[in-house]
Structures are given as C-alpha cells and as structure tokens.
Motif scaffolding. Structure first.
Motif, PDB file in Angstrom:
ATOM      1  N   GLY A  46       0.817  -1.209   0.000  1.00  0.00           N
ATOM      2  CA  GLY A  46       0.000   0.000   0.000  1.00  0.00           C
ATOM      3  C   GLY A  46       0.851   1.259   0.000  1.00  0.00           C
ATOM      4  O   GLY A  46       0.526   2.251  -0.655  1.00  0.00           O
ATOM      5  N   GLU A  47       1.963   1.237   0.746  1.00  0.00           N
ATOM      6  CA  GLU A  47       2.862   2.388   0.783  1.00  0.00           C
ATOM      7  C   GLU A  47       3.574   2.574  -0.551  1.00  0.00           C
ATOM      8  O   GLU A  47       3.795   3.695  -0.987  1.00  0.00           O
ATOM      9  CB  GLU A  47       3.864   2.238   1.924  1.00  0.00           C
ATOM     10  N   ILE A  56       6.709  10.933  -3.199  1.00  0.00           N
ATOM     11  CA  ILE A  56       7.533  10.514  -2.069  1.00  0.00           C
ATOM     12  C   ILE A  56       7.073  11.137  -0.756  1.00  0.00           C
ATOM     13  O   ILE A  56       7.113  10.492   0.280  1.00  0.00           O
ATOM     14  CB  ILE A  56       9.027  10.808  -2.340  1.00  0.00           C
ATOM     15  N   ARG A  57       6.604  12.373  -0.772  1.00  0.00           N
ATOM     16  CA  ARG A  57       6.208  13.017   0.498  1.00  0.00           C
ATOM     17  C   ARG A  57       5.066  12.277   1.180  1.00  0.00           C
ATOM     18  O   ARG A  57       5.119  11.991   2.360  1.00  0.00           O
ATOM     19  CB  ARG A  57       5.806  14.468   0.265  1.00  0.00           C
ATOM     20  N   SER A  61       5.282  10.039   4.630  1.00  0.00           N
ATOM     21  CA  SER A  61       4.482  10.380   5.808  1.00  0.00           C
ATOM     22  C   SER A  61       3.646   9.182   6.251  1.00  0.00           C
ATOM     23  O   SER A  61       3.494   8.929   7.442  1.00  0.00           O
ATOM     24  CB  SER A  61       3.599  11.594   5.536  1.00  0.00           C
ATOM     25  N   ARG A  62       3.140   8.411   5.295  1.00  0.00           N
ATOM     26  CA  ARG A  62       2.387   7.207   5.635  1.00  0.00           C
ATOM     27  C   ARG A  62       3.297   6.176   6.293  1.00  0.00           C
ATOM     28  O   ARG A  62       2.938   5.545   7.284  1.00  0.00           O
ATOM     29  CB  ARG A  62       1.761   6.642   4.362  1.00  0.00           C
ATOM     30  N   TRP A  63       4.515   6.015   5.786  1.00  0.00           N
ATOM     31  CA  TRP A  63       5.480   5.077   6.345  1.00  0.00           C
ATOM     32  C   TRP A  63       5.892   5.498   7.752  1.00  0.00           C
ATOM     33  O   TRP A  63       5.968   4.674   8.658  1.00  0.00           O
ATOM     34  CB  TRP A  63       6.690   5.012   5.405  1.00  0.00           C
ATOM     35  N   ARG A  64       6.149   6.798   7.942  1.00  0.00           N
ATOM     36  CA  ARG A  64       6.527   7.290   9.273  1.00  0.00           C
ATOM     37  C   ARG A  64       5.401   7.078  10.277  1.00  0.00           C
ATOM     38  O   ARG A  64       5.643   6.721  11.426  1.00  0.00           O
ATOM     39  CB  ARG A  64       6.883   8.765   9.196  1.00  0.00           C
ATOM     40  N   ALA A  65       4.165   7.301   9.841  1.00  0.00           N
ATOM     41  CA  ALA A  65       3.028   7.096  10.740  1.00  0.00           C
ATOM     42  C   ALA A  65       2.921   5.629  11.146  1.00  0.00           C
ATOM     43  O   ALA A  65       2.654   5.314  12.309  1.00  0.00           O
ATOM     44  CB  ALA A  65       1.740   7.558  10.067  1.00  0.00           C
TER      45      ALA A  65
END
Length: 97
Positions: A46-47, A56-57, A61-65
């Motif tokens: 999904g990411e 990429i932004r 942000s999804r990966w960091r969350a």
C-alpha cells in the motif's frame, strides 16, 4: 463579555500558532537518503502504491506514521525468502506432454 474576549484572544492565538508549527514541522523536513533506503526495505504494498500515485512526500508520511504506531520492542518484518531452484528440479516436475 467583550473584555473576556479581548483578554483570552491573544493567548489562544499564540497557542494555536504553536500547535500549527508542530503540525507543519514534519512537512518542511526533507527526506534523507537513509530514510528512503529504509522505506524501500520495509514498505508495504500500500505504501509503494502511495509512492507511485502520490509521490515521495505522502508515501514517507504514511510510512513514518506506521513506524510510530509500531511498538519499539517489536522486531522488524522478516525479509522475504529467496528461493533458489536449480534447473534440474524444474524439469522433473514438468509434464512431458
């Protein structure tokens, strides 16, 4: 009532600005090459789809969350197994017809 509004408005405005600064800080931060490498190693499908569709932004942000939600003592996801087939094994299982 007007005096109460006049007294409370400046502190509330300052508090709002401080909260918004904390919200905007991750958006202004540049993505480091090390973070991109870690993202590519551990990203979910999904990411990766978010990376392809939104850039990429948003993907970072999804990966960091997701990383923030994961408990710190949890081990990272296992790497996919690399299967090594030799050429003779594939020929035995094939149907001759």
């Amino acid at each position: 009532m007007v005096a109460l509004i006049v007294i409370l408005f400046p502190p509330l405005l300052i508090a709002f600005l401080l909260v918004m600064e904390r919200v905007e800080e991750p958006l202004r931060r540049q993505t480091s090459p090390r973070e991109v490498e870690a993202f590519l190693d551990t990203a979910t499908p999904g990411e990766v789809g978010t990376l392809a569709s939104s850039g990429i932004r948003r993907a970072m942000s999804r990966w960091r969350a997701r990383r923030r939600r994961r408990p710190r003592n949890m081990t990272p996801p296992a790497q996919p197994a690399v299967l090594d087939f030799d050429s003779t094994h594939g020929e035995e299982d094939r149907d001759p017809d």
